[in-house]
Design a protein around this motif. Structure first.
Motif, PDB file in Angstrom:
ATOM      1  N   VAL A   1       0.840  -1.209   0.000  1.00  0.00           N
ATOM      2  CA  VAL A   1       0.000   0.000   0.000  1.00  0.00           C
ATOM      3  C   VAL A   1       0.870   1.251   0.000  1.00  0.00           C
ATOM      4  O   VAL A   1       0.640   2.188  -0.780  1.00  0.00           O
ATOM      5  N   VAL A   2       1.896   1.281   0.838  1.00  0.00           N
ATOM      6  CA  VAL A   2       2.784   2.451   0.904  1.00  0.00           C
ATOM      7  C   VAL A   2       3.510   2.656  -0.417  1.00  0.00           C
ATOM      8  O   VAL A   2       3.729   3.788  -0.855  1.00  0.00           O
TER       9      VAL A   2
ATOM     10  N   LEU B   1       4.816  10.943   3.968  1.00  0.00           N
ATOM     11  CA  LEU B   1       4.676  10.575   2.557  1.00  0.00           C
ATOM     12  C   LEU B   1       4.450  11.809   1.677  1.00  0.00           C
ATOM     13  O   LEU B   1       4.054  12.865   2.161  1.00  0.00           O
ATOM     14  N   LYS B   2       4.689  11.648   0.394  1.00  0.00           N
ATOM     15  CA  LYS B   2       4.374  12.689  -0.590  1.00  0.00           C
ATOM     16  C   LYS B   2       3.358  12.092  -1.558  1.00  0.00           C
ATOM     17  O   LYS B   2       3.701  11.249  -2.389  1.00  0.00           O
ATOM     18  N   LEU B   3       2.103  12.518  -1.421  1.00  0.00           N
ATOM     19  CA  LEU B   3       1.021  11.914  -2.183  1.00  0.00           C
ATOM     20  C   LEU B   3       0.536  12.843  -3.299  1.00  0.00           C
ATOM     21  O   LEU B   3       0.660  14.060  -3.198  1.00  0.00           O
TER      22      LEU B   3
ATOM     23  N   LEU C   1      -0.892   1.389   9.353  1.00  0.00           N
ATOM     24  CA  LEU C   1      -0.372   2.576   8.668  1.00  0.00           C
ATOM     25  C   LEU C   1      -0.866   3.765   9.471  1.00  0.00           C
ATOM     26  O   LEU C   1      -2.056   4.086   9.474  1.00  0.00           O
ATOM     27  N   THR C   2       0.044   4.396  10.211  1.00  0.00           N
ATOM     28  CA  THR C   2      -0.349   5.427  11.165  1.00  0.00           C
ATOM     29  C   THR C   2      -0.346   6.819  10.552  1.00  0.00           C
ATOM     30  O   THR C   2       0.266   7.058   9.505  1.00  0.00           O
ATOM     31  N   ALA C   3      -1.011   7.735  11.245  1.00  0.00           N
ATOM     32  CA  ALA C   3      -1.030   9.133  10.824  1.00  0.00           C
ATOM     33  C   ALA C   3       0.377   9.700  10.784  1.00  0.00           C
ATOM     34  O   ALA C   3       0.715  10.510   9.918  1.00  0.00           O
ATOM     35  N   SER C   4       1.213   9.269  11.725  1.00  0.00           N
ATOM     36  CA  SER C   4       2.603   9.738  11.756  1.00  0.00           C
ATOM     37  C   SER C   4       3.351   9.303  10.508  1.00  0.00           C
ATOM     38  O   SER C   4       4.125  10.075   9.925  1.00  0.00           O
TER      39      SER C   4
END
Length: 821
Positions: A674-675, A722-724, A714-717
């Motif tokens: 996913v990441v 990330l760069k989405l 997959l945490t908020a931190s």
């Protein structure tokens, strides 16, 4: 008195005065021993400067102490005295902490930590870890505070440092006290006290007793608070600890203030003040003066309150205590306001805001630090709003309302936007939210903006000053830029007659429809939409939030309304609010939300960067029902596997067929996969469990399949880093719109996604039921294929789902944050 930093100042005085890391400072302040191969004269000069700094620090000459230790540090480095270098760095860190510059405090302590580990100074390492814990505690990062204190505790046990062990336990108590877990705080403090008494450390015993008094004070057990502070006072006098004696007297004054015995409070504060002046403790003197101003304010003697606060302000400026200066200006501004001098109040409060913002400016780009420190600063913005409204400066008040919310978020988004701009060589400064900018944003969004601000005030109840909700300010900006202000929403009946508060009303309204915050789906609660207002709090909330401005909202249901909530209002299901006829708000309006108006401007810029494309399979990432990870329900408990969500899998498959793509389900939906795919996806749909963290916020997460090296969350931190490039992210999971409620908005998944570059985020406010959610989501994407307006697509999906599942718990959980198109 939350509205005025007065009793809060007193409480901070109580806790911080007695909650210095017990005996953390003495090890830092020990003059390092002469090393055989060090030139004696240079070593002696460094040691002299080091000791000089200690003496200056002890009389609150922090600026002078900093200079002495900086000079000592230069020499220690020159002669390669690593122990002296480390101790100097640690002392500089402590000094910067006292000056409120927590970023520098942490920076210096981290440098010292590296040296202690290099030279294998285990005791110094433990002391530094403890001081890092205290710095993070002051920033409000209690998880890190506890982590560092636990590390120190382990070292003290390893090297059999009983004093250090007692200190660590006491400091863990302080951290849990800051979290509001007073039972655990008292448990740790009692353990620490037992050790301190065992080794007959009377100073440590005195301080531990003071900490316990602070805990019982926070619990409202004033008799025990007095008992412990009196015990501390006896020991302080016995060992001739004048600073401790003054602290105990000041803390007793704070307790009697809370009891409404202002005469006794003044008596104790005067004694504390006399000691502070005698021993030249300028910081303590300033705190005592401020607390005296506190008491006289409560008595209605505003002239004396102003006199004492002004004296305290002089000291804060003299010792460069910016935090204290901000508090004094806040208090002075409020007192001038209450005395009727509105112009002077406005002038002082604006100066206070400049000081507070300069404090935040010292934190650089560290978002979490800024969020934490803003919690203690938000009240100054609220008071200035009152002062401006009292002068009929309604537009200026809106500017301050905006300036007093989501500032860390706005600064973070602006910083990231600047770094992505072509040819940008330096960080663009954040624009202050002038009324012209806010009007421009309303026009740009082609929406009606509704901003709420909850105002608190002081009330005399049975002879005591208490702070309660007073009014609700509401501003409406139309798409034309026209600004209307409505202030006569009286909140006093909530606590005077209805035995509730805004926060409790929001909670009971959610409970009444069966909305629960949990990691597990599947709710079936009866709901009567025709219940009287007394039992249907959705109608009561509509009465408070919507009725006053109903005539200002658009008549066309397709026209957008963007709500800008505050505090507990972030948890309001606006779509489900009901008018007197039982009609839901979503039936009349197309609804979005945003943490602030200025955030809308920044999400719009993100959307311009990404552009718009039709939603299609090759650009989508769809996840449904991963192989669930094991999660501990609470810290220290045995992890349990989250239950599978077959409905979420069906939802993901149905949407994938609609968009002509393949979903990631079961074992395929790993965190790593996913990441890896997230940065390339334009549309993201995650149907799984959501877990929210209402303490730190950044531990909120989305459940995915563990892939060996991760825990499956997959945490908020992690998302924040990330760069989405996604145009839209849909979190079809439980509680994904929740997190830690702060003055900066909700710290959680939605904030992290927007910070990572996503202009539109769809999240939930409670644990969503499987079947209705699958229907709502399928309808949403079908609508989105026909019309790119996401807010319209969500509205129509809600209306369709409502027909089949009338209870709002089944269709009203989701809220769209950011851009509609």
């Amino acid at each position: 008195m939350r509205d005025r930093k007065l009793s809060l100042t007193a409480l901070i005085t109580l806790i911080l005065t007695i909650s210095q890391p017990i005996a953390n400072l003495p090890p830092l302040f020990q003059v390092s021993q002469v090393l055989a191969q060090t030139p004696a004269d240079r070593k002696a000069e460094a040691d002299r400067l080091f000791q000089q700094g200690i003496e200056q620090f002890q009389i609150s000459q922090f600026g002078a102490a900093l200079q002495s230790w900086q000079q000592a540090l230069i020499i220690y480095r020159e002669i390669k005295d690593r122990l002296g270098e480390g101790q100097s760095l640690g002392n500089l860190g402590v000094a910067y902490k006292n000056l409120g510059d927590y970023a520098k405090a942490i920076e210096y302590q981290q440098q010292r930590l590296a040296i202690t580990r290099e030279i294998k100074d285990r005791q110094g390492e433990g002391t530094t870890l403890g001081n890092l814990g205290i710095a993070y505690k002051n920033l409000g990062d209690y998880a890190k505070a506890i982590e560092y204190q636990q590390q120190r505790l382990a070292i003290t046990k390893e090297i059999k440092d009983r004093l250090g062990e007692g200190q660590s336990l006491a400091n863990l108590g302080i951290a849990y006290s800051a979290l509001g877990d007073y039972a655990k705080a008292i448990e740790y403090e009692q353990q620490g006290l037992t050790i301190i008494r065992e080794i007959k450390n009377r100073l440590g015993e005195e301080q531990s007793l003071g900490n316990l008094g602070a805990d019982y004070f926070a619990l409202g057990d004033y008799s025990k608070a007095i008992e412990y502070q009196q015990q501390r006072l006896v020991i302080a006098r016995e060992i001739e600890d004048r600073q401790g004696e003054g602290a105990a007297l000041g803390n007793l004054g704070t307790v009697y203030f809370a009891l409404g015995d202002y005469a006794k409070a003044i008596e104790y504060e005067q004694q504390s003040l006399a000691i502070a002046r005698k021993i030249k403790a300028r910081l303590g003197e300033g705190q005592s003066l401020s607390n005296l101003g506190n008491a006289y304010y409560a008595l209605g003697d505003y002239a004396k309150a102003i006199e004492y606060e002004q004296q305290s302000l002089v000291i804060a400026r003299e010792i460069k205590d910016l935090d204290g200066e901000g508090t004094n200006l806040n208090n002075l501004g409020l007192t001038f306001y209450k005395s009727g001098n509105l112009k002077e109040a406005e002038k002082i409060l604006r100066a206070g805001i400049e000081v507070l913002e300069s404090l935040r400016g010292r934190l650089g780009k560290n978002d979490s630090y800024k969020v934490s420190i803003f919690e203690e600063q938000a009240r100054t913005y609220l008071i200035l709003q009152e002062v401006l409204i009292a002068q009929n400066k309604t537009k200026e008040a809106l500017e301050i309302s905006e300036r007093g919310r989501s500032r860390a978020f706005v600064e973070l988004l602006t910083s990231r936007s600047s770094s992505k701009s072509a040819g940008q060589t330096s960080e663009r400064p954040v624009d202050k939210p002038k009324i012209s900018l806010l009007q421009q944003i309303a026009k740009q969004q082609n929406s009606t903006l509704v901003e709420y601000s909850i105002i608190y005030d002081d009330f005399n109840i049975q002879g005591k000053q208490e702070t309660h909700e007073s009014e609700l300010y509401i501003w409406v900006i139309k798409p034309t830029g026209e600004v209307t202000f409505f202030r006569n929403v009286d909140l006093k009946p909530l606590w005077q007659k209805e035995n509730t508060t805004f926060a409790k009303l929001v909670t009971t309204s959610r409970n009444s429809i069966g909305a629960r915050g949990t990691a597990f789906r599947g709710i079936n609660v009866s709901y009567n939409p025709n219940a009287p207002k007394a039992k249907n709090n959705l109608k009561r909330l509509h009465e408070l939030l919507i009725n006053p401005i109903a005539d200002l909202l658009p008549k066309n249901s397709n026209d957008r309304v963007i709500f800008i909530p505050q505090s507990s209002l972030f948890l309001v299901p606006f779509a489900a609010l009901q008018d007197a006829d039982g009609k839901y708000l979503i039936e009349k309006h197309t609804i979005l939300t945003s943490p602030s108006i200025q955030v809308l401007d920044l999400t719009h810029k993100q959307k311009q960067r990404i552009g718009t494309k039709p939603i299609e399979g090759k650009d989508t990432l769809i996840v449904g029902n991963p192989t669930m990870p094991f999660i501990a329900p609470k810290i220290g408990e045995t992890p349990q596997q989250l239950i599978p969500l077959p409905g979420a899998e069906l939802e993901a498959i149905a949407i994938s067929k609609l968009l002509k793509t393949q979903p990631l389900v079961g074992n395929k939906a790993t965190v790593s996969t996913v990441v890896q795919r997230l940065p390339q996806a334009r549309f993201v749909h995650l149907a799984t469990h959501g877990l929210f963290d209402d303490i730190q916020g950044l531990n909120s997460g989305i459940a995915l399949t563990p892939s060996g090296k991760d825990d499956g969350l997959l945490t908020a931190s992690e998302i924040l880093d990330l760069k989405l490039n996604a145009e839209l992210v849909v979190l079809s999971a439980c509680d994904t719109g929740r997190g830690r409620l702060t003055g900066d908005g909700v710290i959680g998944l939605s904030r992290s996604l927007i910070s990572a570059g996503v202009p539109s985020v769809l999240v939930s406010l409670w644990s969503v039921p499987d079947a209705p959610t699958a229907l709502l989501m399928t309808e949403f994407y079908q609508n989105l294929q026909k019309n790119p307006d996401k807010a319209q697509a969500l509205r129509q999906a809600m209306l369709t789902t409502m027909k089949k599942s009338p209870n709002p718990v089944n269709w009203a959980a989701f809220t769209l944050i950011g851009e509609a198109e």
